[in-house]
Design a protein around this motif. Sequence first.
Motif, mmCIF file in Angstrom:
data_model
loop_
_atom_site.group_PDB
_atom_site.id
_atom_site.type_symbol
_atom_site.label_atom_id
_atom_site.label_comp_id
_atom_site.label_asym_id
_atom_site.label_seq_id
_atom_site.Cartn_x
_atom_site.Cartn_y
_atom_site.Cartn_z
ATOM 1 N N ALA A 193 0.854 -1.201 0.000
ATOM 2 C CA ALA A 193 0.000 0.000 0.000
ATOM 3 C C ALA A 193 0.883 1.242 0.000
ATOM 4 C CB ALA A 193 -0.916 -0.014 1.220
ATOM 5 N N THR A 194 1.313 1.649 -1.179
ATOM 6 C CA THR A 194 2.247 2.762 -1.318
ATOM 7 C C THR A 194 1.512 4.101 -1.284
ATOM 8 O OG1 THR A 194 2.040 2.747 -3.721
ATOM 9 C CG2 THR A 194 3.756 1.329 -2.743
ATOM 10 N N LEU A 195 2.289 5.160 -1.101
ATOM 11 C CA LEU A 195 1.709 6.504 -1.108
ATOM 12 C C LEU A 195 1.093 6.821 -2.468
ATOM 13 C CD1 LEU A 195 1.191 9.187 0.300
ATOM 14 C CD2 LEU A 195 3.507 9.911 -0.383
ATOM 15 N N ASP A 196 1.704 6.359 -3.546
ATOM 16 C CA ASP A 196 1.128 6.607 -4.881
ATOM 17 C C ASP A 196 -0.263 5.997 -4.990
ATOM 18 O OD1 ASP A 196 3.314 8.004 -5.736
ATOM 19 O OD2 ASP A 196 4.215 6.349 -6.856
ATOM 20 N N LYS A 197 -0.443 4.771 -4.485
ATOM 21 C CA LYS A 197 -1.755 4.129 -4.566
ATOM 22 C C LYS A 197 -2.785 4.851 -3.711
ATOM 23 C CE LYS A 197 0.166 -0.417 -5.659
ATOM 24 N NZ LYS A 197 0.517 -1.763 -5.169
ATOM 25 N N MET A 198 -2.380 5.280 -2.520
ATOM 26 C CA MET A 198 -3.328 5.996 -1.668
ATOM 27 C C MET A 198 -3.626 7.379 -2.238
ATOM 28 S SD MET A 198 -4.096 3.767 0.555
ATOM 29 C CE MET A 198 -3.771 2.558 -0.745
ATOM 30 N N ASN A 199 -2.620 8.038 -2.810
ATOM 31 C CA ASN A 199 -2.860 9.338 -3.445
ATOM 32 C C ASN A 199 -3.858 9.218 -4.592
ATOM 33 O OD1 ASN A 199 -1.369 11.097 -1.876
ATOM 34 N ND2 ASN A 199 0.494 10.915 -3.111
ATOM 35 N N ALA A 200 -3.781 8.097 -5.336
ATOM 36 C CA ALA A 200 -4.718 7.903 -6.443
ATOM 37 C C ALA A 200 -6.149 7.827 -5.925
ATOM 38 C CB ALA A 200 -4.360 6.633 -7.214
ATOM 39 N N ALA A 201 -6.346 7.143 -4.792
ATOM 40 C CA ALA A 201 -7.690 7.053 -4.210
ATOM 41 C C ALA A 201 -8.157 8.417 -3.713
ATOM 42 C CB ALA A 201 -7.691 6.037 -3.068
ATOM 43 N N PHE A 202 -7.280 9.144 -3.022
ATOM 44 C CA PHE A 202 -7.656 10.461 -2.524
ATOM 45 C C PHE A 202 -7.926 11.423 -3.673
ATOM 46 C CE2 PHE A 202 -6.466 8.878 1.530
ATOM 47 C CZ PHE A 202 -6.951 9.750 2.487
ATOM 48 N N ALA A 203 -7.146 11.305 -4.750
ATOM 49 C CA ALA A 203 -7.371 12.171 -5.908
ATOM 50 C C ALA A 203 -8.720 11.886 -6.538
ATOM 51 C CB ALA A 203 -6.247 11.986 -6.937
ATOM 52 N N GLY A 204 -9.098 10.614 -6.623
ATOM 53 C CA GLY A 204 -10.406 10.271 -7.163
ATOM 54 C C GLY A 204 -11.531 10.840 -6.322
ATOM 55 N N ALA A 205 -11.377 10.774 -5.010
ATOM 56 C CA ALA A 205 -12.390 11.353 -4.124
ATOM 57 C C ALA A 205 -12.421 12.866 -4.253
ATOM 58 C CB ALA A 205 -12.111 10.942 -2.688
ATOM 59 N N PHE A 206 -11.254 13.477 -4.403
ATOM 60 C CA PHE A 206 -11.177 14.931 -4.560
ATOM 61 C C PHE A 206 -11.910 15.382 -5.822
ATOM 62 C CE2 PHE A 206 -9.008 18.762 -6.131
ATOM 63 C CZ PHE A 206 -9.168 19.600 -5.036
ATOM 64 N N ARG A 207 -11.875 14.520 -6.861
ATOM 65 C CA ARG A 207 -12.573 14.855 -8.111
ATOM 66 C C ARG A 207 -14.075 14.617 -8.005
ATOM 67 N NH1 ARG A 207 -7.880 12.258 -10.277
ATOM 68 N NH2 ARG A 207 -9.058 10.303 -10.467
ATOM 69 N N GLY A 208 -14.537 14.018 -6.919
ATOM 70 C CA GLY A 208 -15.968 13.911 -6.685
ATOM 71 C C GLY A 208 -16.556 12.518 -6.716
ATOM 72 N N GLU A 209 -15.717 11.473 -6.887
ATOM 73 C CA GLU A 209 -16.245 10.106 -6.902
ATOM 74 C C GLU A 209 -15.768 9.360 -5.662
ATOM 75 O OE1 GLU A 209 -16.900 6.367 -9.960
ATOM 76 O OE2 GLU A 209 -15.222 7.727 -10.318
ATOM 77 N N ASP A 210 -16.710 8.902 -4.839
ATOM 78 C CA ASP A 210 -16.361 8.185 -3.620
ATOM 79 C C ASP A 210 -15.484 6.975 -3.946
ATOM 80 O OD1 ASP A 210 -17.827 9.981 -2.178
ATOM 81 O OD2 ASP A 210 -19.560 8.667 -1.927
ATOM 82 N N GLN A 211 -14.477 6.733 -3.120
ATOM 83 C CA GLN A 211 -13.529 5.640 -3.309
ATOM 84 C C GLN A 211 -13.663 4.630 -2.177
ATOM 85 O OE1 GLN A 211 -10.840 6.272 -6.095
ATOM 86 N NE2 GLN A 211 -12.730 7.418 -6.497
ATOM 87 N N LEU A 212 -13.309 3.365 -2.468
ATOM 88 C CA LEU A 212 -13.305 2.325 -1.447
ATOM 89 C C LEU A 212 -12.034 1.496 -1.616
ATOM 90 C CD1 LEU A 212 -16.365 0.336 -0.208
ATOM 91 C CD2 LEU A 212 -14.125 -0.739 -0.382
ATOM 92 N N VAL A 213 -11.181 1.555 -0.614
ATOM 93 C CA VAL A 213 -9.886 0.881 -0.671
ATOM 94 C C VAL A 213 -9.881 -0.256 0.351
ATOM 95 C CG1 VAL A 213 -7.393 1.140 -0.461
ATOM 96 C CG2 VAL A 213 -8.778 3.049 -1.329
ATOM 97 N N THR A 214 -9.626 -1.471 -0.103
ATOM 98 C CA THR A 214 -9.485 -2.618 0.791
ATOM 99 C C THR A 214 -8.002 -2.886 1.005
ATOM 100 O OG1 THR A 214 -11.494 -3.591 -0.126
ATOM 101 C CG2 THR A 214 -10.068 -5.034 1.153
ATOM 102 N N ILE A 215 -7.566 -2.846 2.259
ATOM 103 C CA ILE A 215 -6.160 -3.073 2.594
ATOM 104 C C ILE A 215 -6.108 -4.286 3.514
ATOM 105 C CG2 ILE A 215 -4.057 -2.045 3.515
ATOM 106 C CD1 ILE A 215 -5.363 0.701 3.054
ATOM 107 N N TRP A 216 -5.386 -5.316 3.112
ATOM 108 C CA TRP A 216 -5.458 -6.596 3.814
ATOM 109 C C TRP A 216 -4.073 -7.103 4.209
ATOM 110 C CZ3 TRP A 216 -2.862 -10.867 2.038
ATOM 111 C CH2 TRP A 216 -2.370 -10.798 0.718
ATOM 112 N N SER A 217 -4.066 -8.002 5.176
ATOM 113 C CA SER A 217 -2.873 -8.753 5.518
ATOM 114 C C SER A 217 -3.309 -9.999 6.282
ATOM 115 C CB SER A 217 -1.903 -7.917 6.353
ATOM 116 O OG SER A 217 -0.667 -8.606 6.510
#
Length: 320
Positions: A193-217
């Motif tokens: 779960a890199t910063l680039d991947k999390m930034n992509a999710a936050f950027a999508g939400a910033f553009r107005g589309e709700d995001q859902l990220v599953t982080i597992w171990s």
Amino acid sequence: NPAFRSRILSSNGSPLRFTWFMLDGSMVATNTNPVVQNRWISNLEMIQRYHGGNIRLVRDELSFHYHNWIWSNPDGNGVFHWNQSTNIDEYRQDFLETLGHIAIEGGLLPTSFRSGWHYMENRWEALLDSIIPYRFENTSPNRGSDTTEPLDNIYDWSRASLDWVPYHPAASDYQTRGNLNGWETRCVYMKSATLDKMNAAFAGAFRGEDQLVTIWSHLPEADFPQQIIAVDSIIHLAHEYYPEVRFEYLTATEAMKKWRRVQDDAAPTITWALQREADSTMVVMSSSELLWQGAPLVFGKNAAGTVATLLPRQTDERRW
């Protein structure tokens, strides 16, 4: 540990939440653990026994994880292993029997699910879609293959979208959007779960589309708590880049309900009655509202302990 969870907070200050996907069935069902009542669901039984109270206290979710192992000898050399099967005909019955034991002995009908090794194919997706609405195995853009027994980690999500947005899979291609009733959701391993991947999710939400990220171990990993702390740090750093975006740690089902903006928390009321005749007994069921699966899921258990899935015959829109 409340002290640990108090360190892992959403942007609104709410604490960490988990879904515990318990592995049962297939190879696990052959165990001889003397302290479990039902070998099919030994993992679920043990976590309910020793941690169920705390799980309810912190409002975590218990759910189902299934590895499609079969005892086989694919290369014909006479040596058998627990191999991953890519033929649903070889593990369908075991999966359904496991689900029945989870319902009957475990008192659980899961609404969320993770497939072992992220494995998916169209017939497997269709079976899951008839039972469990929320699935979390999409590990796009990854794929894995194995030709050396024991076989495992065979999967393909190379064509799936990189968006952190759930989708209805197509019946003809589980990796693309389509018309099935349930949802697939992209996931990422905690250490990936890199910063680039999390930034992509936050950027999508910033553009107005709700995001859902599953982080597992995996809980048995020795550095599991440290993984959580590291992921939380990355998420908070992404939040600093996008302070307008709110984020929340939720269970799998809660997250999907929130993403769908579901307001209805009341379960349907299922009523049933026995109609006895000279040589048979019929169970008549009705529901207070339409059901997501279309019909109630019914499991029967015989005196030998075998569980079977029973298929209700519909007589009206909400009656079987």
